[in-house]
Motif scaffolding. Structure first.
Motif: not given
Length: 415
Positions: A130-148
């Motif tokens: 919902s809009d009032e909840k602060l979101g985050c985007w989790a895609i990068t990993e310790p061993d995988h940065g921009s390649d994710a």
């Protein structure tokens, strides 16, 4: 007055046609918020420890609450017809970036879980995000940065392998079980209420990084822990940190995009995020230019304001044209992507790379105009320079985006 006798002052966003009454109101409202809230709060947060930035009572939370009160909800933005939505989004995020780059990114990342849930037509995930909840985007990993951001493997060296993913969602029956870790670069990671998680998936035939899953994860789910907030050189107002998943078990309803939709889901979020980055850092570049422009009229050397010195005037001109070019490109790309049947990821990459590179160059030139004063914390330009430098790495480092975007230009009909 003739065109040759005096400089005509342009509008608040440069060489733009006159705004409609609605657009003018939006620009004035967000600019006031950026001037009165974001910029002063961003300066305060920049001088605090990462732990202090996210602590209860921090100015961060009041700034976020005031943004919510402006009423720019995901639903209200998506209700606009596509061309109007494109213009509104560019105005909104340029002004936020003008106020403070790090806070602009935290606000933009905070919307992604809700935005993608609506875009994919998933009412259950939308109820979680919902809009009032602060979101985050989790895609990068310790061993995988921009390649994710490249699950199709377009940028890989022929001798390279992706290697073992750090986070895997196992899909079994009516459940999805998440194990692993996302990297310290998750924006809003240590404070978010909800996460849009991109990770490898195992739906019964082994782990496949090209057929992953996108899952809307409530961050109070059992088995989730978080690392400490990252201490960074720039964008210190933007909280970033690791997320750990240990047998986090959710109903299958939380899956926003399964293995068959994964590549499309990465494409969609990447195209949107890069376009928003273009708008944010156009605003950051504009802030640096405007501060240098004002200072060049105030500071005197040789008995004259330094803007009367040819080298300063020429430098300001090039700063101005770069800001105008970044804005024009970003608005063109966002308009195209919001109105086309299929958005163009490599066009979005051009906006991100151009605007972030512009922000760094303009901030560096602004610092040079400030001279020694620009190196001190008494003036805001050194902070803007640090914030801009971070932008060349986030949301896909610019070198990787250039390689991936370059391959997107290959025309098979010409080979």
């Amino acid at each position: 007055m003739t065109a040759t006798s005096a400089m005509f002052k342009l509008g608040p966003l440069g060489a733009e046609p006159e705004f409609s009454e609605t657009r003018q109101l939006i620009q004035q409202t967000v600019h006031r918020y950026a001037r009165e809230v974001l910029r002063p709060v961003g300066i305060k947060l920049d001088r605090m420890t990462p732990e202090e930035v996210i602590a209860p009572g921090s100015p961060y939370w009041a700034a976020r609450q005031k943004f919510l009160e402006l009423g720019f909800t995901v639903d209200s933005l998506l209700e606009l017809e596509p061309a109007e939505r494109a213009k509104t989004m560019c105005i909104l995020f340029e002004e936020l970036g003008w106020g403070d780059a790090g806070l602009a990114v935290t606000l933009g990342a905070g919307l992604l879980a809700a935005l993608l849930s609506v875009s994919f037509g998933n009412t259950f995930c939308r109820s979680v995000a919902s809009d009032e909840k602060l979101g985050c985007w989790a895609i990068t990993e310790p061993d995988h940065g921009s390649d994710a951001l490249d699950p199709s493997g377009a940028i890989f060296n022929p001798q390279g392998t992706y290697g073992r993913p750090n986070c895997v969602a196992t899909i079994r029956g009516d459940e999805v079980i998440i194990n692993g870790q996302k990297s310290a670069w998750v924006s809003n990671g240590t404070v978010a209420d909800v996460c849009i998680l991109y990770c490898a998936a195992d739906s019964g035939s082994g782990v496949d990084t090209k057929r992953g899953a996108v899952i809307i994860v409530p961050m109070d789910a059992k088995g989730i822990t978080r690392g400490k907030p990252l201490d960074k050189v720039g964008q210190r107002a933007l909280n970033q940190g690791e997320i750990f998943f240990e047998n986090v078990t959710l109903s299958k309803e939380h899956i926003l995009a399964g293995p068959d939709q994964y590549l499309d889901a990465v494409y969609a979020v990447h195209a949107f995020a890069n376009a928003v980055m273009g708008a944010v850092f156009t605003g950051t570049a504009r802030a640096a230019y405007e501060l240098a422009h004002a200072y060049a009229h105030e500071r005197k050397q040789g008995g004259l304001p330094i803007i009367r010195h040819q080298s300063v005037a020429a430098r300001l001109f090039h700063m101005f044209r770069k800001v105008e070019a970044a804005r024009a490109l970003t608005q063109r790309v966002v308009h195209y992507n919001f109105t086309a049947a299929v958005p163009s990821l490599h066009a979005a990459m051009t906006a991100k790379v151009t605007a972030t590179q512009t922000a760094l160059e303009v901030a560096s030139d602004a610092l040079q105009i400030f001279g020694g004063n620009g190196l001190t914390r008494e003036y805001p330009i050194e902070k803007i320079w640090r914030d801009a430098r971070a932008s060349l790495v986030e949301d896909g480092c610019n070198e990787i985006l250039a390689i991936k975007g370059g391959y997107a230009l290959v025309d098979q009909d010409l080979l």
